[in-house]
Design a protein around this motif. Structure first.
Motif, mmCIF file in Angstrom:
data_model
loop_
_atom_site.group_PDB
_atom_site.id
_atom_site.type_symbol
_atom_site.label_atom_id
_atom_site.label_comp_id
_atom_site.label_asym_id
_atom_site.label_seq_id
_atom_site.Cartn_x
_atom_site.Cartn_y
_atom_site.Cartn_z
ATOM 1 N N LEU A 174 -32.710 78.926 95.554
ATOM 2 C CA LEU A 174 -33.238 77.648 96.018
ATOM 3 C C LEU A 174 -34.244 77.044 95.045
ATOM 4 C CD1 LEU A 174 -33.651 78.332 99.848
ATOM 5 C CD2 LEU A 174 -31.821 77.085 98.669
ATOM 6 N N GLN A 175 -34.901 77.880 94.271
ATOM 7 C CA GLN A 175 -35.877 77.373 93.311
ATOM 8 C C GLN A 175 -35.284 77.080 91.930
ATOM 9 O OE1 GLN A 175 -39.466 79.809 93.144
ATOM 10 N NE2 GLN A 175 -39.353 80.213 95.335
ATOM 11 N N HIS A 176 -34.269 77.870 91.535
ATOM 12 C CA HIS A 176 -33.781 77.791 90.158
ATOM 13 C C HIS A 176 -32.288 77.537 90.037
ATOM 14 C CE1 HIS A 176 -37.696 79.247 88.752
ATOM 15 N NE2 HIS A 176 -37.648 80.131 89.734
ATOM 16 N N GLY A 177 -31.585 77.408 91.140
ATOM 17 C CA GLY A 177 -30.159 77.136 91.074
ATOM 18 C C GLY A 177 -29.400 78.281 90.419
ATOM 19 N N ASN A 178 -28.486 77.933 89.519
ATOM 20 C CA ASN A 178 -27.628 78.930 88.889
ATOM 21 C C ASN A 178 -28.221 79.564 87.632
ATOM 22 O OD1 ASN A 178 -25.362 76.716 90.074
ATOM 23 N ND2 ASN A 178 -24.989 78.872 90.521
ATOM 24 N N ALA A 179 -29.454 79.213 87.291
ATOM 25 C CA ALA A 179 -30.100 79.856 86.151
ATOM 26 C C ALA A 179 -30.293 81.339 86.444
ATOM 27 C CB ALA A 179 -31.440 79.196 85.861
ATOM 28 N N LEU A 180 -30.195 82.165 85.407
ATOM 29 C CA LEU A 180 -30.377 83.603 85.578
ATOM 30 C C LEU A 180 -31.793 83.993 85.176
ATOM 31 C CD1 LEU A 180 -26.960 84.914 84.217
ATOM 32 C CD2 LEU A 180 -27.709 84.751 86.611
ATOM 33 N N PRO A 181 -32.417 84.900 85.918
ATOM 34 C CA PRO A 181 -33.822 85.235 85.664
ATOM 35 C C PRO A 181 -33.998 86.274 84.565
ATOM 36 C CG PRO A 181 -33.052 86.429 87.575
ATOM 37 C CD PRO A 181 -31.909 85.560 87.133
ATOM 38 N N SER A 182 -35.104 86.174 83.878
ATOM 39 C CA SER A 182 -35.557 87.255 83.010
ATOM 40 C C SER A 182 -36.420 88.194 83.840
ATOM 41 C CB SER A 182 -36.375 86.699 81.848
ATOM 42 O OG SER A 182 -37.575 86.103 82.346
ATOM 43 N N SER A 183 -36.747 89.348 83.292
ATOM 44 C CA SER A 183 -37.627 90.271 84.008
ATOM 45 C C SER A 183 -38.985 89.633 84.289
ATOM 46 C CB SER A 183 -37.820 91.554 83.193
ATOM 47 O OG SER A 183 -36.610 92.267 83.096
ATOM 48 N N ALA A 184 -39.489 88.871 83.316
ATOM 49 C CA ALA A 184 -40.799 88.247 83.475
ATOM 50 C C ALA A 184 -40.801 87.207 84.590
ATOM 51 C CB ALA A 184 -41.236 87.610 82.163
ATOM 52 N N ALA A 185 -39.648 86.573 84.812
ATOM 53 C CA ALA A 185 -39.572 85.517 85.829
ATOM 54 C C ALA A 185 -39.248 86.057 87.215
ATOM 55 C CB ALA A 185 -38.511 84.491 85.428
ATOM 56 N N TRP A 186 -38.795 87.299 87.293
ATOM 57 C CA TRP A 186 -38.365 87.867 88.579
ATOM 58 C C TRP A 186 -39.575 88.434 89.318
ATOM 59 C CZ3 TRP A 186 -34.242 86.944 91.277
ATOM 60 C CH2 TRP A 186 -33.854 87.791 92.311
ATOM 61 N N THR A 187 -40.418 87.542 89.794
ATOM 62 C CA THR A 187 -41.677 87.934 90.438
ATOM 63 C C THR A 187 -41.771 87.416 91.871
ATOM 64 O OG1 THR A 187 -42.753 85.967 89.504
ATOM 65 C CG2 THR A 187 -42.912 88.020 88.239
ATOM 66 N N LEU A 188 -40.639 87.074 92.449
ATOM 67 C CA LEU A 188 -40.645 86.481 93.782
ATOM 68 C C LEU A 188 -41.100 87.496 94.829
ATOM 69 C CD1 LEU A 188 -37.226 84.728 93.347
ATOM 70 C CD2 LEU A 188 -39.423 83.572 93.474
ATOM 71 N N PRO A 189 -41.934 87.075 95.760
ATOM 72 C CA PRO A 189 -42.392 88.001 96.804
ATOM 73 C C PRO A 189 -41.315 88.221 97.851
ATOM 74 C CG PRO A 189 -43.254 85.820 97.222
ATOM 75 C CD PRO A 189 -42.526 85.729 95.901
ATOM 76 N N ALA A 190 -41.426 89.309 98.556
ATOM 77 C CA ALA A 190 -40.543 89.568 99.696
ATOM 78 C C ALA A 190 -41.402 89.910 100.897
ATOM 79 C CB ALA A 190 -39.595 90.725 99.383
ATOM 80 N N PRO A 191 -40.935 89.606 102.099
ATOM 81 C CA PRO A 191 -41.701 89.982 103.291
ATOM 82 C C PRO A 191 -41.852 91.499 103.362
ATOM 83 C CG PRO A 191 -39.893 88.472 103.830
ATOM 84 C CD PRO A 191 -39.684 88.921 102.425
#
Length: 213
Positions: A174-191
């Motif tokens: 929902l934030q980045h569409g079809n872009a693929l994340p790098s390790s540095a960008a994969w910081t999304l929180p989870a409940p």
């Protein structure tokens, strides 16, 4: 406002520090029941605010087929409320498959393998099984189906009983569409265990339209 509820299972009955993506471990029963009670209260408050009908309100309930999520789905259905759950087991809502790493303590996994995963987060398959890019594709398919069919394009609440990794994938899409994340960008929180994230469909819908099929 109709909502997508991304609910994480309660604490699993497994030692901390163990990789357990697809391991079919049970969750703590008492904590599962408490989580279901809290979530039903939040759902009931949301539907009472947004839907004026005094009759039962239908909620589509999708859950990972892994035991810990099935427990949460069953506990939700057992709650006494005006909500009527329509449950569906959905393999697309499973946690990442860590292959040979499943059931292994994280500190026993080769540092070289972990470093290789971090160096190519989207495409490296940890444990030789599933890559993050593949996981994002299946979660995207589930998300678009829930929008079009389950929510009837935003007119009905939908609950996913799922895992931390899946919830992070939804947020990324929902934030980045079809872009693929790098390790540095994969910081999304989870409940936390037994907690949830509530996403109004009205906010998610415009972003869904930008995802490639």
């Amino acid at each position: 406002m109709s909502t997508l509820w991304l609910a994480r299972h309660a604490r699993p009955l497994i030692d901390s520090g163990i990789c357990y993506g697809r391991l079919n471990v049970a969750a703590d029963a008492a904590l599962t029941a408490a989580a279901a009670q809290d979530l039903v209260k939040a759902l009931a408050a949301n539907t009472a605010k947004n839907f004026s009908s005094p009759t039962a309100c239908t909620v589509v309930l999708r859950h990972s087929p892994l035991q810990r999520c099935g427990q949460l789905a069953h506990a939700l259905i057992e709650q006494q409320s005006r909500l009527v759950f329509h449950p569906h087991a959905d393999t697309r809502l499973q946690e990442m498959d860590f292959g040979a790493w499943e059931g292994v303590a994280w500190h026993d996994i080769s540092r070289a393998h972990v470093d290789a995963w971090a160096a190519d987060l989207p495409h490296y398959a940890p444990g030789g099984s599933e890559s993050l890019a593949s996981m994002l594709q299946r979660v995207q398919a589930a998300l678009q189906h829930s929008w079009l069919v389950d929510s009837q394009q935003g007119t009905r609440d939908v609950v996913w009983a799922t895992h931390a990794g899946v919830i992070r994938c939804v947020q990324w899409l929902l934030q980045h569409g079809n872009a693929l994340p790098s390790s540095a960008a994969w910081t999304l929180p989870a409940p936390g265990f037994g907690q949830w994230l509530a996403l109004p469909w009205a906010a998610a819908a415009p972003r869904l339209s930008h995802l490639n099929p």
